[in-house]
Design an enzyme around this catalytic site. Structure first.
Site, PDB file in Angstrom:
ATOM      1  N   GLN A  60      -4.021 -31.792  90.362  1.00  0.00           N
ATOM      2  CA  GLN A  60      -2.338 -30.938  90.910  1.00  0.00           C
ATOM      3  C   GLN A  60      -2.551 -30.322  92.734  1.00  0.00           C
ATOM      4  OE1 GLN A  60      -1.358 -29.714  86.593  1.00  0.00           O
ATOM      5  NE2 GLN A  60       0.480 -30.221  87.943  1.00  0.00           N
ATOM      6  N   HIS A  94      -3.176 -36.012  83.654  1.00  0.00           N
ATOM      7  CA  HIS A  94      -3.271 -35.458  84.948  1.00  0.00           C
ATOM      8  C   HIS A  94      -4.478 -36.442  84.593  1.00  0.00           C
ATOM      9  CE1 HIS A  94       0.748 -33.954  86.183  1.00  0.00           C
ATOM     10  NE2 HIS A  94       0.218 -32.844  85.230  1.00  0.00           N
ATOM     11  N   CYS A 125       6.577 -30.195  84.709  1.00  0.00           N
ATOM     12  CA  CYS A 125       5.897 -30.062  85.054  1.00  0.00           C
ATOM     13  C   CYS A 125       5.916 -29.666  86.278  1.00  0.00           C
ATOM     14  CB  CYS A 125       5.271 -31.926  85.218  1.00  0.00           C
ATOM     15  SG  CYS A 125       3.387 -31.627  86.521  1.00  0.00           S
ATOM     16  N   LEU A 126       4.985 -28.796  86.921  1.00  0.00           N
ATOM     17  CA  LEU A 126       4.633 -28.376  87.993  1.00  0.00           C
ATOM     18  C   LEU A 126       4.619 -28.974  89.122  1.00  0.00           C
ATOM     19  CD1 LEU A 126       1.599 -25.354  87.427  1.00  0.00           C
ATOM     20  CD2 LEU A 126       4.706 -25.043  87.035  1.00  0.00           C
ATOM     21  N   HIS A 136      -0.894 -33.662  77.844  1.00  0.00           N
ATOM     22  CA  HIS A 136      -0.043 -33.128  78.935  1.00  0.00           C
ATOM     23  C   HIS A 136      -0.827 -33.352  79.935  1.00  0.00           C
ATOM     24  CE1 HIS A 136       3.298 -32.543  82.211  1.00  0.00           C
ATOM     25  NE2 HIS A 136       2.532 -31.819  82.929  1.00  0.00           N
ATOM     26  N   GLU A 137      -2.144 -32.124  80.350  1.00  0.00           N
ATOM     27  CA  GLU A 137      -2.814 -32.095  81.201  1.00  0.00           C
ATOM     28  C   GLU A 137      -4.106 -33.233  81.181  1.00  0.00           C
ATOM     29  OE1 GLU A 137      -1.778 -30.265  83.261  1.00  0.00           O
ATOM     30  OE2 GLU A 137      -0.213 -29.383  82.074  1.00  0.00           O
ATOM     31  N   GLY A 174      -0.185 -24.962  82.029  1.00  0.00           N
ATOM     32  CA  GLY A 174      -1.028 -25.411  81.938  1.00  0.00           C
ATOM     33  C   GLY A 174      -1.148 -26.261  82.863  1.00  0.00           C
TER      34      GLY A 174
HETATM   35 ZN    ZN Z   1       1.691 -31.962  84.523  1.00  0.00          ZN
END
Ligand code: ZN
Length: 186
Positions: free
Chosen positions: A61, A155, A109-110, A151-152, A56
């Site tokens: 991001q 963000h 998480c990226l 999670h997304e 995701g």
């Molecule tokens: Zn993330």
């Protein structure tokens, strides 16, 4: 918002990491989904989540404080047990309802490289959003895919998964996490 126009095939875009202020902003709703710049951003999100072995990604991001996210669960190097689904683009997503039941599960998480944490999430979510063509959609997701959504969407509200980790015992380095996964399989 500025977007480069040079390459027709979007190349992977550098991901912002924790500490960048955009990751802590509340993102703005998208007014015109079909604008060329928005469509290009969606393509960049799809390319980046695939090449980075993510499941995701959210627009902040990539440095764009806009309410767009992608859920793209598939088994990969970072998440070998992830279910396979078509990548789904959610514009202006809204949580309609969520099960009372919370489940602890591991997340990474990226934008937070090298760390995994156990995070409580709702088991089931019902979600409304617009797709990339501007059509309204409604979906119910469970388990890992419901976890990715939560999670997304965090963000988009300036939160990261670390904010929801309840105990230091629920945090591991990526290396320790991978070693535990391998031990569990063995
Ligand atoms: Zn993330």
């Amino acid at each position: 918002m500025t977007t480069p126009k040079s390459s027709p095939e979007p190349s992977p875009t550098p991901l912002l990491t924790l500490g960048h202020p955009v990751l802590r902003q509340v993102a703005q709703p998208v007014a015109a989904v079909r604008d060329e710049a928005i469509q290009l951003l969606i393509d960049q999100l799809l390319t980046t989540v695939r090449t980075a072995n993510g499941v995701g990604i959210a627009a902040p991001q990539l440095g764009h404080s806009l309410r767009i996210l992608v859920i793209a669960s598939r088994p990969n190097l970072r998440y070998p047990h992830a279910p396979l689904m078509e990548p789904t683009v959610l514009v202006n997503p809204r949580l309609v309802s969520a099960s009372d039941e919370l489940e602890l599960g591991w997340e990474g998480c990226l934008s937070v490289p090298g760390v995994r944490g156990q995070v409580p999430r709702h088991q089931t979510v019902e979600v409304e959003y617009c797709d990339r063509h501007g059509q309204p959609q409604r979906q119910i997701w469970q388990g890992f895919v419901a976890r990715i959504f939560q999670h997304e969407v965090d963000h988009l509200d300036g939160k990261v998964f670390l904010d929801r980790v309840q105990s230091e015992a629920h945090l591991l380095t990526e290396d320790a996490y991978q070693a535990m996964e391998i031990a569990a399989l063995g």
